[in-house]
Design an enzyme around this catalytic site. Sequence first.
Site, PDB file in Angstrom:
ATOM      1  N   CYS A  62       5.222   6.383   6.796  1.00  0.00           N
ATOM      2  CA  CYS A  62       4.365   5.237   6.468  1.00  0.00           C
ATOM      3  C   CYS A  62       4.368   4.991   4.946  1.00  0.00           C
ATOM      4  O   CYS A  62       5.385   4.628   4.404  1.00  0.00           O
ATOM      5  CB  CYS A  62       2.965   5.481   7.029  1.00  0.00           C
ATOM      6  SG  CYS A  62       2.016   3.968   7.205  1.00  0.00           S
ATOM      7  N   HIS A  81       3.977   7.426  12.887  1.00  0.00           N
ATOM      8  CA  HIS A  81       3.392   8.695  12.431  1.00  0.00           C
ATOM      9  C   HIS A  81       3.668   9.833  13.399  1.00  0.00           C
ATOM     10  O   HIS A  81       2.863  10.060  14.314  1.00  0.00           O
ATOM     11  CB  HIS A  81       1.877   8.535  12.291  1.00  0.00           C
ATOM     12  CG  HIS A  81       1.459   7.681  11.151  1.00  0.00           C
ATOM     13  ND1 HIS A  81       1.143   8.195   9.904  1.00  0.00           N
ATOM     14  CD2 HIS A  81       1.303   6.337  11.043  1.00  0.00           C
ATOM     15  CE1 HIS A  81       0.811   7.207   9.091  1.00  0.00           C
ATOM     16  NE2 HIS A  81       0.893   6.056   9.748  1.00  0.00           N
ATOM     17  N   GLU A 136       3.253  12.903  12.882  1.00  0.00           N
ATOM     18  CA  GLU A 136       2.208  13.929  12.720  1.00  0.00           C
ATOM     19  C   GLU A 136       0.956  13.590  13.534  1.00  0.00           C
ATOM     20  O   GLU A 136       0.089  14.424  13.716  1.00  0.00           O
ATOM     21  CB  GLU A 136       1.869  14.116  11.236  1.00  0.00           C
ATOM     22  CG  GLU A 136       0.920  13.100  10.622  1.00  0.00           C
ATOM     23  CD  GLU A 136       1.571  11.750  10.296  1.00  0.00           C
ATOM     24  OE1 GLU A 136       2.756  11.562  10.634  1.00  0.00           O
ATOM     25  OE2 GLU A 136       0.881  10.894   9.707  1.00  0.00           O
TER      26      GLU A 136
END
Lengths: 227, 84
Positions: A86, A194, A196
Amino acid sequence: MKFAVIVFPGSNCDTDMYHAVKDELGADVEYVWHDETDLSGFDGILLPGGFSYGDYLRTGAIAQFSNVMGEIVKAANAGKPVLGVCNGFQILLETGLLPGAMRRNESLKFICQPEELVVENGATMFTSQYEKGERIIVPVAHGEGNYYCDEETLMLLKENNQIVFTYANNPNGSVENIAGITNKSGNVLGMMPHPERAVDELLGSKDGLKLFQSIVKSWRENYVAAT
Amino acid sequence: MYKVKVYVTLRESVLDPQGKAVMNSLHKMGQSEVEDVRIGKYLELTLQKGDYDLDAKIVAMCSKLLSNPVIEDYRYEVEEVVAQ
């Protein structure tokens, strides 16, 4: 293998990144403040999402002159894995470690939702645990994720298999549905979604975990097996 | 002192979604003659005079930080001003 999560003023996905690596992947990880001038103790560099320096001027533009960026360029040139997610992707573009630039989303809206991604290249150090063509669910959360590059750059990206992830349903207007690209040598990955935030079923998907596992696998093959 | 006025806009070849939204809004306002809107940034820099190449300095600042050459163009104007 030891990871660094780089923290800029305005980073806000640093804790998620740290959690993913420490608790879900089970690897060593430390937060590193943007003023640091030495990253030699780390094997992998993670640039988290957020709004570094308030997105002033352009997303990622101010961060490129942080002290730590010189070290990140050095790590990238040394072949260490560098992952920008990002805002981290935006910083890598502004720094010139990856080609292209980000524009406002075509809809002008901030988009925050799970996206279906297609793994276009399953042979990178970030994607070896995926199959080419595999479809995975990873959330996006951005206002400026509309990837742009000129025709010539796009041709080079295709020729070198640098397009790693594409959107199944392009949410932001990105050229060629691009969600993530690597540099030419394949050790720097930038992606808007994302991974994560997709490391546990509790979060709705754990499809992102294999990305981190791929990095560790590649590092083990290169450094542990050899010694 | 120099006052440098820098104008940064998206390149012609790059779609400007913000400009397009503003154009649509202008059309709704009844301004049907408007054919295109490009949104950009305006920056004003004040520089000390010195023994340096002003144009080279401005170009360096514009191309490395103030604009992103991949998607943006810039132009600038220089004015000499008296230090206050």
